[in-house]
Design an enzyme around this catalytic site. Structure first.
Site, PDB file in Angstrom:
ATOM      1  N   ARG B  57       0.821  -1.197   0.000  1.00  0.00           N
ATOM      2  CA  ARG B  57       0.000   0.000   0.000  1.00  0.00           C
ATOM      3  C   ARG B  57       0.864   1.258   0.000  1.00  0.00           C
ATOM      4  NH1 ARG B  57      -4.805  -0.404   1.655  1.00  0.00           N
ATOM      5  NH2 ARG B  57      -4.782  -1.464   3.650  1.00  0.00           N
ATOM      6  N   THR B  58       1.832   1.319   0.897  1.00  0.00           N
ATOM      7  CA  THR B  58       2.680   2.500   0.988  1.00  0.00           C
ATOM      8  C   THR B  58       3.488   2.690  -0.299  1.00  0.00           C
ATOM      9  OG1 THR B  58       2.854   2.186   3.376  1.00  0.00           O
ATOM     10  CG2 THR B  58       4.466   3.630   2.358  1.00  0.00           C
ATOM     11  N   LYS B  87      24.474 -10.223   0.865  1.00  0.00           N
ATOM     12  CA  LYS B  87      25.912 -10.527   0.904  1.00  0.00           C
ATOM     13  C   LYS B  87      26.641  -9.725   1.974  1.00  0.00           C
ATOM     14  CE  LYS B  87      26.024 -11.831  -3.967  1.00  0.00           C
ATOM     15  NZ  LYS B  87      26.153 -11.263  -5.314  1.00  0.00           N
ATOM     16  N   ARG B 109      11.993   2.268   2.712  1.00  0.00           N
ATOM     17  CA  ARG B 109      11.331   1.502   3.772  1.00  0.00           C
ATOM     18  C   ARG B 109      12.332   0.477   4.268  1.00  0.00           C
ATOM     19  NH1 ARG B 109       5.928   1.093   5.823  1.00  0.00           N
ATOM     20  NH2 ARG B 109       5.628  -0.985   6.661  1.00  0.00           N
ATOM     21  N   HIS B 137       7.348   6.607  10.898  1.00  0.00           N
ATOM     22  CA  HIS B 137       6.630   6.475   9.630  1.00  0.00           C
ATOM     23  C   HIS B 137       5.974   7.841   9.398  1.00  0.00           C
ATOM     24  CE1 HIS B 137       4.681   4.950   6.246  1.00  0.00           C
ATOM     25  NE2 HIS B 137       3.867   4.066   6.764  1.00  0.00           N
TER      26      HIS B 137
END
Lengths: 315, 315, 315
Positions: B57-58, B87, B109, B137
């Protein structure tokens, strides 16, 4: 039709064409007005980025390259989930179908050797190999060579140290091949005995008359190097952890041994084989090296689409 | 260079700038002619959406925001598969390399606290935090505040109920911080004793002179509320299932207790803590609230790129 | 508002509209100048491709369709990771929220039957069903019909063999439905007894007056066929491996039995039920068939957006 399949296909003349355009594109990208106009030419071209295994960095680099040129870019991040592949479809069928969707070119990353060549055989549009198995990753090889040219102004008469895991490292092998295409280069391989460069490469260098030596002592060869191309030794592939930490870790003390006009390269990702304290030294060019890849890929896209000759001023 | 890192960085003045532009963008988007022209200004800008954990959604909201503004948008859906991260590459190296591909801004994110701040320290372009770990957020916090402003016409002198799991809920905490930036607001926290809002928040409110109360009885406080901000209680975090069903489930009977001019908000996803029978009530604004996020993100993108001052008519 | 939900919604008249435009788009796409102008009309439209299960080919086909029309396309490759769905959000809430981001249309692939219809009930924008569960995949059915029309010039008075796993195969069922909308068609079902076409389909054909027969002997019916529509028998669904290899594998010897003007179709992916030696025969059209899907999807996108009537010259 031009494809980008393997490093060996690039002659010095073709590399020169690509590198000159890459340099030109870098200038254009930093000029707001010219950047805005850049996209007009390719705005109705479409690039497919088909990745059968994830490689976020390479995919983003190609996608950004395509979009900066004005192309539309669509693709798949991890086509091992390519549902038709799971169901047993051949790569050839998948490529044939993708061509039906009218892309201008397909960037292909695949987990099997020679996948790009197989794709090229059935493709109606240019294939750009973004790495196939343990085999080829030609755009990486070209960006390495371009970085040397850009930073040092030449691709000949260079002392190049290539170090780390030379047995498994794809980049060490392909850089050796490309260096052998120019005259006067000397390669110094630095690795543990267990991870030495393959005999096929050494035979190739001998045949081309390229001087090379092998050593485990980095510090003794550093003062003469123009280029230090460093790669990672994966601990699971080599038992001698203490050896890695002492001899295969570049830190500030190594900088003192190096020439003023020399560069440290790395294909990235870097873990701890180059200390972060080295990052600020002007000779540490590995981040820019990754960025150079985008400009080289832009030039290659123009080349496979047949635009390079007419849009480049360097011919 | 502007970054969007945490809710606390936004002053009422800056929020006012962002919110006015978001409202303006919403009008433009619903006017076909103005919408078509909207994309011209940013058409040579590129947005990277780098998601180390999936948040469809974001990500879609940011991608749509960028594309409605005319930007090119590329990214990764789930960069835990970011091969270089697997890695062992540091976030800092990844961000440095991504900047080499010449994006105009990076939406990030990440699963670790403070990842956005770490990214901003090494980035050449603005970082927009799309959620980092249990931490921040900020664009969610801003869209919550914007929704209140848009629906009720003010951000001051409000009676705000914040209910549900206040111990773990990130949105409950950041909304509290933002409400404390305005005068005259009163917060009523409704939660089981085990899931009360953190003492650090309460200390912050006390310091800022913000009135608040804590209760387990939603119905008694509903009649005075201007805003009911409801959040989910995850059953695995709280044993009292019967308590949740009786006291933390909003249904039609609660609507009758509420003021005519009041709103019900929810950060979504909603499971069963708000009955679907509530959805058609004009006071239920949680779907529009999610949509407001896109306009706020559009305004934030313009702000970090330095376009907001010159394109907004609200200054 | 037009949605694309199931094959049955398409009347011969509507199919004719879609197919004429698809053919026109194919011509335009192969004319560089007209192709460049194609994108102007829809350049401020945005297409969401929301895939709750991976289907790389279908997603790429829709994304390419949208971008060739000039639309902006964003989406998710595998929304089972749709974080809100994992947390228990309903499809209806997800669609409602996505609509808030102002797409022009949503392409939806979902693992549950009737998902597209559920989405259409709450959506503010057209829903295009890209396959829901074992149920409908209407754009596949339309591209099959379009391929017959394009290759043979008609959709009536055809002898059509449909073979393989007819019990589980979604495409065999929906093609039967569409063939029944035209007069004079005869269907020959070729399958092992265990995998015969469903009785509901047979009842439907009987009701519509469509002749059909069932057989296990492909070779005896091949000489009369205009269309051979072949599908895969998944070995895990049928024990008789030898039977599959002998009777459900099309090779060069079958080509000799077929009419000169006839076609072999397959919904792909193909594994070994059609030998690759067949690929070069002009009657083998399964790769083009997949490509036809893109043109049909372009026409369908124009139709749901309300552009088809005004931009098509075929009315």
């Amino acid at each position: 039709m031009n494809h980008v399949l393997k490093a060996q296909q690039f002659t010095p003349k073709l590399m020169s064409l690509i590198f000159n355009r890459a340099a030109e594109l870098e200038v254009i990208m930093h000029d707001k007005q010219r950047h805005e106009k850049l996209g007009d030419l390719l705005s109705s071209e479409m690039l497919f980025t088909i990745f059968y295994e994830p490689s976020t960095r390479t995919r983003m680099s190609f996608a950004a390259a395509g979009q900066h040129l004005g192309m539309q870019v669509i693709g798949t991040e991890n086509a091992r989930e390519f549902s038709s592949a799971i169901k047993g479809e051949t790569l050839e069928d998948s490529i044939r179908v993708l061509c039906q969707y009218q892309p201008s070119a397909i960037v292909l990353r695949h987990h099997e050797n020679h996948a790009a060549e197989r794709a090229a055989k059935v493709s109606k549009v240019p294939i750009i190999n973004a790495g196939d198995g343990a085999g080829q990753h030609p755009t990486q090889a070209l960006l390495d060579m371009y970085t040397i040219k850009k930073e040092l102004g030449r691709t000949e008469d260079l002392n190049v140290i290539i170090g780390g895991d030379l047995l498994h490292g794809r980049t060490a092998r392909s850089l050796s091949y490309l260096l052998a295409k120019y005259s006067g280069n000397t390669i110094t391989y630095v690795s543990p005995k267990e991870l030495k460069i393959g005999n096929d490469i050494k035979a190739h260098l001998t045949k081309r008359g390229v001087k090379f030596i092998e050593t485990e002592d980095l510090e003794s060869v550093l003062p003469d190097a123009d280029v230090v191309y460093w790669t990672r030794i994966q601990k699971e592939r080599f038992e001698g952890e203490a050896v890695i930490e002492n001899s295969y870790h570049i830190s500030k003390k190594h900088l003192k041994l190096m020439k003023k006009k020399s560069i440290i390269m790395h294909p990235l990702p870097r873990v701890d084989e180059i200390s972060t304290e080295v990052d600020d030294d002007p000779r540490a060019v590995y981040i820019e090296q990754a960025g150079n890849g985008m400009y080289v890929r832009m030039a290659l896209i123009e080349w496979v689409l047949g635009y390079l000759c007419t849009t480049s001023s360097d011919q």
